[in-house]
Design an enzyme around this catalytic site. Structure first.
Site, PDB file in Angstrom:
ATOM      1  CB  VAL A 187      -0.271  -0.949  -8.534  1.00 50.59           C
ATOM      2  CG1 VAL A 187       0.226  -0.240  -9.776  1.00 50.59           C
ATOM      3  CG2 VAL A 187      -1.638  -0.630  -8.195  1.00 50.59           C
ATOM      4  CE  LYS A 188      -5.763  -2.190  -5.223  1.00 48.72           C
ATOM      5  NZ  LYS A 188      -5.973  -1.221  -6.391  1.00 48.72           N
ATOM      6  CB  ILE A 189      -1.342  -8.551  -3.741  1.00 43.96           C
ATOM      7  CG1 ILE A 189      -1.098  -7.654  -2.940  1.00 43.96           C
ATOM      8  CG2 ILE A 189      -0.686 -10.009  -3.659  1.00 43.96           C
ATOM      9  CD1 ILE A 189      -1.692  -7.757  -1.554  1.00 43.96           C
TER      10      ILE A 189
END
Length: 386
Positions: A187-189
């Site tokens: 879910v991170k960048i």
């Protein structure tokens, strides 16, 4: 379903991973260094160490700074538990510093006040971990200045903040800290599936980080205690861990890094549109520090409950009922049962607790369409106003 966060995996990413799968090295091969170098080029840091996850990066960062029994680590309470747990792994003590009500980050003024008291009690922290919550950088100039005055080291927990900038420099550059940690959770960048990285400009810390992520083993003659028996020879010179990243993951990360700038720009576009569409609702929208350029990993709204008839939970559940998978980042760590057994209690950090009572993370990811964003806004409007 519209999730609050979601990875993007392109055909280019898939091709990069397949190329590794067809190669001779699935782990400890050249893809690791390629990924590390891509992050070094972006941040300007001198050294980078890819690891299995950001929790591992926090752990070896603490160990590299020789955090141990009797020492203290301070961090913000409104973070994921890993920001504090890393100290406990080392046998050290944990405490928290309340947040700024506008940025939701560790408050330098509250930090200074706590340091003054801690100095009198001879309980100053060895390490402070400012967390760049949602991708918004902390006030690192003020925190660094306090570090110089009171003698603590700084680990930037930048799990949300790759691609962010502070005073014109990319987060990870290391101007105001000793080590910076990134996360590459899905879910991170950008993502490597699971993964993390520790960056530093300190050669001594770099040597320690390299040893600690791989069993404390070295093949460097300069670090060995006796002459090599042969080309097969290695020595364990520290108690390290198997925190290595695979080449499969690293290849995905290197491919994703080529789109980092575009990802951050898209997140800013989404944030700008949210600001316009939500302006008339009883919400507190994310404030942006003029010294910073947020990575907008998360878009957190705060409900102005005094202007509403519905509760925090009712709004949250109304959005979930429409398959908008909102979330809450985070439950304050000091309110967790494990930490309450240490003596922390409700009321210890009132700003973080008030934030928790009002905050909702609404969808923010690069593939969020305008139509989906409009649906989220309409659902939020209905949840608040009906």
């Amino acid at each position: 379903m519209i999730p609050y966060g979601r990875q993007e995996v392109t055909q280019t990413d898939i091709d990069a991973v397949v190329a590794v799968l067809k190669s001779v090295n699935l782990t400890q091969g050249p893809a690791i260094e390629q990924f590390e170098q891509s992050v070094i080029r972006h941040t300007g840091a001198m050294y980078a160490f890819a690891v299995s996850n950001a929790t591992a990066a926090l752990h070896i960062a603490c160990l590299a700074m020789e955090l141990g029994p009797g020492d203290w680590l301070w961090t913000a309470p409104n973070t994921f538990v890993a920001s504090a747990n890393c100290a406990l792994y080392c046998g050290a003590n944990v405490d928290f510093v309340d947040i700024d009500p506008h940025t939701y980050n560790l408050c330098p003024e509250k930090l200074e006040a706590k340091l003054i008291l801690a100095q009198k009690a001879n309980r100053l922290p060895k390490i402070v971990v400012p967390v760049h919550l949602t991708g918004q950088p902390c006030d690192m100039v003020a925190i660094h200045a306090l570090g110089q005055k009171y003698g603590f080291k700084i680990i930037e927990d930048a799990s949300h903040a790759i691609g962010a900038q502070y005073k014109g420099e990319p987060i990870g550059h290391g101007c105001y800290s000793d080590i910076t940690v990134f996360s590459f959770h899905p879910v991170k960048i950008i993502t490597t599936g699971e993964g993390g990285m520790a960056l530093t400009n300190d050669t001594k810390l770099a040597t320690r980080l390299g040893l600690l992520r791989s069993h404390g083993i070295t093949r460097d003659p300069a670090l060995m205690t006796r002459p090599m028996d042969g080309p097969w020879y290695y020595e364990q010179v520290a108690l390290g861990y198997n925190y290595r990243m695979t080449d499969i993951q690293a290849a995905l990360g290197t491919s994703q890094m080529t789109r980092l700038t575009a990802y951050i720009q898209r997140r800013h576009d989404i944030a700008k549109r949210y600001k316009e569409l939500l302006a008339d609702l009883p919400l507190t929208l994310p404030a942006q520090n003029p010294d910073s350029y947020s990575a907008f990993h998360l878009y957190v709204i705060r409900l102005q409950l005094q202007r509403m008839t519905r509760s925090h939970r009712e709004v949250f559940e109304a959005l979930r009922a429409k398959n908008i998978m909102v979330n809450l980042h985070y439950i304050p760590v000091h309110t967790q049962p494990y930490y309450q057994k240490m003596g922390f209690k409700l009321g210890d950090f009132p700003e973080a607790e008030q934030y928790y009572r009002e905050a909702i993370s609404i969808p923010m990811h690069v593939n969020l369409t305008d139509a989906e964003q409009s649906f989220v806004v309409d659902a939020l409007r209905e949840a608040i106003c009906s």
